[in-house]
Design an enzyme around this catalytic site. Structure first.
Site, short mmCIF file in Angstrom:
data_model
loop_
_atom_site.label_atom_id
_atom_site.label_comp_id
_atom_site.label_asym_id
_atom_site.label_seq_id
_atom_site.Cartn_x
_atom_site.Cartn_y
_atom_site.Cartn_z
N CYS A 286 -6.08 -9.92 -7.62
CA CYS A 286 -5.88 -9.22 -6.44
C CYS A 286 -6.90 -8.08 -6.64
O CYS A 286 -7.10 -7.55 -7.58
CB CYS A 286 -4.40 -8.63 -6.74
N LEU A 287 -7.35 -7.70 -5.49
CA LEU A 287 -8.40 -6.73 -4.88
C LEU A 287 -7.86 -5.36 -5.66
O LEU A 287 -8.99 -4.56 -6.12
CB LEU A 287 -9.31 -7.03 -3.69
N GLN B 171 -3.56 -2.15 1.13
CA GLN B 171 -4.73 -2.04 0.30
C GLN B 171 -6.01 -1.23 0.60
O GLN B 171 -6.74 -0.81 -0.25
CB GLN B 171 -5.26 -3.39 -0.13
N GLY C 111 -7.71 -12.30 0.54
CA GLY C 111 -6.72 -12.05 1.39
C GLY C 111 -6.59 -10.59 0.96
O GLY C 111 -7.24 -9.77 0.02
N HIS D 147 1.40 -13.84 -1.44
CA HIS D 147 1.01 -12.68 -2.31
C HIS D 147 0.76 -11.47 -1.20
O HIS D 147 1.19 -10.59 -1.63
CB HIS D 147 -0.33 -13.05 -2.48
N GLU D 148 0.24 -11.58 0.08
CA GLU D 148 0.04 -10.55 0.89
C GLU D 148 1.32 -10.02 1.66
O GLU D 148 1.25 -8.86 1.61
CB GLU D 148 -0.97 -11.06 1.81
#
Ligand code: Y12
Ligand code: CO
Length: 175
Positions: free
Chosen positions: A95-96, A50, A45, A137-138
Site C-alpha cells: 500500500c502506498l 490517501q 491502486g 483493498h481500495e
C-alpha cells in the site's frame, strides 16, 4: 498535480469516506491528480483518502503482461458497493500509505461491484484475480480499513516494531 500521500500512522486513514453526490469539474480534477500521484508513485491502486480527501472515490490501473500501465485500462470508481462475492484467495499486498511493507492477506476471489463513473453513470463490473484484490483493498480504504488491520495480533505487533524502526531510520537519513 502530484499530491502528497498520507502515510500510516496518520489518523486520517481511519476516517470513513463520504458518498459523492456532485460529479463536477472539481471531482474530475481530483481524479486526474490522483492518477498522476498513483502513477508517479509506482502504484496500481489509490483511494481519495490517501491524498487527504474523505470522498468515496478510487482508482485502479492493473499493469499488462509486460508490466506496463496504460491510461486505457484505468478504472475510476465512485461510490463502489460490492454486491456479490465468491471464493477466497491470498495475495501479498502492499500500500502506498504503508511504504516498504508487504504481507499475505486473504480476500474474496471473485466479486461483483456496482459503482459510478466520473460523470455519475451507473456501472457494474465482475472482477477476479489481481483486479478483485485491488478493488477490495481500495474499498477498505473508503471505510478506514488498512490491510495491516487484517493481520493477526502477533504479526501486527511485529509490523508496528519494524515500521517504527524504519521511520526512525528514514528521519535520520533526512537530517
Ligand atoms: C494488490 C494488492 C494491493 C493493491 C493496492 C494498491 N497498492 C499499491 O499500489 C502499492 C504500491 C506500492 C508501491 C511502492 O513503490 C515502489 O514499488 C517503487 C512500494 O514501495 C515502497 O513504498 C518502498 C510499496 C507499495 C493492489 C493490488
Ligand atoms: Co492501500
Amino acid at each position: 498535480m502530484k499530491l502528497k500521500i498520507v502515510e500510516y500512522p496518520d489518523k486520517k486513514l481511519k476516517e470513513k469516506s463520504k458518498s459523492i453526490e456532485v460529479f463536477n469539474k472539481e471531482l474530475h480534477q481530483l481524479l486526474d491528480d490522483m492518477y498522476e500521484t498513483m502513477i508517479g508513485s509506482n502504484g496500481i491502486g489509490l483511494a481519495a483518502i490517501q491524498v487527504g480527501h474523505t470522498k468515496r472515490a478510487l482508482l485502479i490501473n492493473i499493469p499488462d503482461e509486460n508490466d506496463e500501465q496504460s491510461v486505457d485500462t484505468l478504472i475510476e470508481m465512485i461510490n463502489p458497493v460490492i454486491t456479490h462475492t465468491s471464493g477466497v484467495t491470498t495475495y501479498q499486498e502492499g500500500c502506498l500509505s504503508v511504504p516498504s511493507f508487504y504481507e499475505d492477506i486473504n480476500r474474496y476471489e471473485s466479486i461483483t461491484v456496482n459503482y459510478q463513473d466520473r460523470d455519475g453513470n451507473t456501472k457494474i463490473i465482475e472482477a477476479d484475480n489481481l483486479l478483485s484484490i485491488a478493488i477490495q483493498h481500495e474499498i477498505d480504504h473508503l471505510d478506514g480499513i488498512l490491510f495491516i488491520d487484517k493481520l493477526s495480533y502477533s504479526r501486527r505487533k511485529k509490523f508496528e516494531k519494524e515500521y517504527k524502526r524504519m521511520q526512525k531510520e528514514k528521519k535520520l537519513h533526512k537530517l
